[in-house]
Design an enzyme around this catalytic site. Sequence first.
Site, PDB file in Angstrom:
ATOM      1  N   ASN A   2     -13.219   9.605  -1.299  1.00 17.32           N
ATOM      2  CA  ASN A   2     -13.751   8.716  -2.328  1.00 17.32           C
ATOM      3  C   ASN A   2     -13.826   7.316  -1.732  1.00 17.32           C
ATOM      4  O   ASN A   2     -12.807   6.771  -1.298  1.00 17.32           O
ATOM      5  CB  ASN A   2     -12.842   8.724  -3.561  1.00 17.32           C
ATOM      6  CG  ASN A   2     -12.821  10.083  -4.239  1.00 17.32           C
ATOM      7  OD1 ASN A   2     -13.861  10.721  -4.382  1.00 17.32           O
ATOM      8  ND2 ASN A   2     -11.655  10.536  -4.652  1.00 17.32           N
ATOM      9  N   GLY A  57     -14.276   6.722  -7.678  1.00 15.56           N
ATOM     10  CA  GLY A  57     -13.052   7.389  -8.107  1.00 15.56           C
ATOM     11  C   GLY A  57     -11.862   7.183  -7.189  1.00 15.56           C
ATOM     12  O   GLY A  57     -10.821   7.827  -7.350  1.00 15.56           O
ATOM     13  N   HIS A  75      -8.480   7.919   3.199  1.00 22.49           N
ATOM     14  CA  HIS A  75      -7.906   9.268   3.191  1.00 22.49           C
ATOM     15  C   HIS A  75      -8.975  10.286   2.860  1.00 22.49           C
ATOM     16  O   HIS A  75      -9.974   9.977   2.210  1.00 22.49           O
ATOM     17  CB  HIS A  75      -6.745   9.370   2.193  1.00 22.49           C
ATOM     18  CG  HIS A  75      -7.102   9.031   0.784  1.00 22.49           C
ATOM     19  ND1 HIS A  75      -7.200   7.729   0.333  1.00 22.49           N
ATOM     20  CD2 HIS A  75      -7.408   9.812  -0.277  1.00 22.49           C
ATOM     21  CE1 HIS A  75      -7.538   7.728  -0.951  1.00 22.49           C
ATOM     22  NE2 HIS A  75      -7.676   8.984  -1.346  1.00 22.49           N
ATOM     23  N   CYS A 131       0.845  -1.197   0.000  1.00 25.57           N
ATOM     24  CA  CYS A 131       0.000   0.000   0.000  1.00 25.57           C
ATOM     25  C   CYS A 131       0.885   1.253   0.000  1.00 25.57           C
ATOM     26  O   CYS A 131       1.752   1.417   0.872  1.00 25.57           O
ATOM     27  CB  CYS A 131      -0.917  -0.022   1.225  1.00 25.57           C
ATOM     28  SG  CYS A 131      -1.807   1.517   1.473  1.00 25.57           S
ATOM     29  N   HIS A 155      -4.125   0.943   8.519  1.00 27.73           N
ATOM     30  CA  HIS A 155      -4.722   0.709   7.205  1.00 27.73           C
ATOM     31  C   HIS A 155      -6.192   0.341   7.309  1.00 27.73           C
ATOM     32  O   HIS A 155      -6.567  -0.660   7.912  1.00 27.73           O
ATOM     33  CB  HIS A 155      -3.977  -0.404   6.455  1.00 27.73           C
ATOM     34  CG  HIS A 155      -4.491  -0.590   5.060  1.00 27.73           C
ATOM     35  ND1 HIS A 155      -3.963   0.070   3.981  1.00 27.73           N
ATOM     36  CD2 HIS A 155      -5.532  -1.316   4.588  1.00 27.73           C
ATOM     37  CE1 HIS A 155      -4.644  -0.247   2.896  1.00 27.73           C
ATOM     38  NE2 HIS A 155      -5.594  -1.096   3.237  1.00 27.73           N
ATOM     39  N   CYS A 187       0.581   3.274   3.203  1.00 27.27           N
ATOM     40  CA  CYS A 187       1.253   2.595   4.325  1.00 27.27           C
ATOM     41  C   CYS A 187       2.768   2.785   4.218  1.00 27.27           C
ATOM     42  O   CYS A 187       3.460   2.951   5.229  1.00 27.27           O
ATOM     43  CB  CYS A 187       0.906   1.110   4.334  1.00 27.27           C
ATOM     44  SG  CYS A 187      -0.743   0.731   4.973  1.00 27.27           S
ATOM     45  N   HIS A 197      -9.382  14.141   1.242  1.00 30.23           N
ATOM     46  CA  HIS A 197      -8.786  15.259   0.514  1.00 30.23           C
ATOM     47  C   HIS A 197      -9.245  16.562   1.171  1.00 30.23           C
ATOM     48  O   HIS A 197     -10.442  16.741   1.431  1.00 30.23           O
ATOM     49  CB  HIS A 197      -9.263  15.267  -0.940  1.00 30.23           C
ATOM     50  CG  HIS A 197      -8.871  14.053  -1.720  1.00 30.23           C
ATOM     51  ND1 HIS A 197      -7.773  14.031  -2.543  1.00 30.23           N
ATOM     52  CD2 HIS A 197      -9.419  12.819  -1.805  1.00 30.23           C
ATOM     53  CE1 HIS A 197      -7.676  12.833  -3.113  1.00 30.23           C
ATOM     54  NE2 HIS A 197      -8.662  12.086  -2.674  1.00 30.23           N
ATOM     55  N   ASP A 241      -0.830  16.439  -1.611  1.00 29.53           N
ATOM     56  CA  ASP A 241      -1.160  15.497  -2.682  1.00 29.53           C
ATOM     57  C   ASP A 241      -0.155  15.642  -3.826  1.00 29.53           C
ATOM     58  O   ASP A 241       0.216  16.759  -4.209  1.00 29.53           O
ATOM     59  CB  ASP A 241      -2.584  15.766  -3.187  1.00 29.53           C
ATOM     60  CG  ASP A 241      -3.130  14.625  -4.010  1.00 29.53           C
ATOM     61  OD1 ASP A 241      -4.048  13.937  -3.533  1.00 29.53           O
ATOM     62  OD2 ASP A 241      -2.626  14.420  -5.137  1.00 29.53           O
TER      63      ASP A 241
HETATM   64  P1  DGP Z   1      -8.173   8.960  -4.536  1.00 24.25           P
HETATM   65  O1  DGP Z   1      -8.623   9.051  -5.950  1.00 24.25           O
HETATM   66  O2  DGP Z   1      -9.224   9.537  -3.577  1.00 24.25           O
HETATM   67  O3  DGP Z   1      -7.735   7.565  -4.145  1.00 24.25           O
HETATM   68  O4  DGP Z   1      -6.914   9.909  -4.430  1.00 24.25           O
HETATM   69  C1  DGP Z   1      -5.622   9.475  -4.157  1.00 24.25           C
HETATM   70  C2  DGP Z   1      -4.746  10.679  -4.169  1.00 24.25           C
HETATM   71  O5  DGP Z   1      -3.474  10.310  -3.695  1.00 24.25           O
HETATM   72  C3  DGP Z   1      -4.542  11.303  -5.552  1.00 24.25           C
HETATM   73  O6  DGP Z   1      -5.044  12.636  -5.542  1.00 24.25           O
HETATM   74  C4  DGP Z   1      -3.043  11.298  -5.767  1.00 24.25           C
HETATM   75  C5  DGP Z   1      -2.496  11.029  -4.386  1.00 24.25           C
HETATM   76  N1  DGP Z   1      -1.294  10.204  -4.386  1.00 24.25           N
HETATM   77  C6  DGP Z   1      -1.153   8.986  -4.963  1.00 24.25           C
HETATM   78  N2  DGP Z   1       0.089   8.507  -4.746  1.00 24.25           N
HETATM   79  C7  DGP Z   1       0.733   9.453  -3.999  1.00 24.25           C
HETATM   80  C8  DGP Z   1       2.056   9.524  -3.454  1.00 24.25           C
HETATM   81  O7  DGP Z   1       2.891   8.633  -3.592  1.00 24.25           O
HETATM   82  N3  DGP Z   1       2.358  10.657  -2.767  1.00 24.25           N
HETATM   83  C9  DGP Z   1       1.442  11.670  -2.580  1.00 24.25           C
HETATM   84  N4  DGP Z   1       1.869  12.736  -1.895  1.00 24.25           N
HETATM   85  N5  DGP Z   1       0.199  11.620  -3.072  1.00 24.25           N
HETATM   86  C10 DGP Z   1      -0.146  10.519  -3.780  1.00 24.25           C
END
Ligand code: DGP
Length: 110
Positions: free
Chosen positions: A86, A92, A99, A4, A46, A7, A101, A30
């Site tokens: 989400n 999505g 998490h 993950c 997790h 994680c 946003h 993000d």
């Molecule tokens: P969701 O679609 O709700 O699962 O959004 C996941 C978000 O996580 C997406 O906006 C991009 C962000 N994300 C994915 N991988 C990484 C990472 O390795 N580092 C960071 N900082 N953000 C990440």
Amino acid sequence: MDNCIFCKIVRGELPADVVYENDNLLAFRDINPLAPTHVVVITKKHFTFLDDLTEAEIQLAGEILLTIKQVAHKLGVAGAYKVVTNCGERAGQMVPHLHFHVLAGKKFAP
Ligand code: DGP
């Protein structure tokens, strides 16, 4: 969860621009921001998504909300932010780790 992404960030195996941390939660910027301020607040433990939380996590659920508020204040966007989670691929969700946003600095569609 060995594979993950979030994680791995919690364990320090992947870098992240951390803006807040406590015993249970971590907030970082993000990687693909959709607004000038875009952080994700994640649980260190997790869970796949919000549907995984039960009555056993009632305290954690409250802590998530108050931490989101605290993070928004710390980032200077109090009173002017949006919170999105989400829940599931069909909604999505790309990263299957709970998490939230926190988005601000942009005029969002109603
Ligand atoms: P969701 O679609 O709700 O699962 O959004 C996941 C978000 O996580 C997406 O906006 C991009 C962000 N994300 C994915 N991988 C990484 C990472 O390795 N580092 C960071 N900082 N953000 C990440």
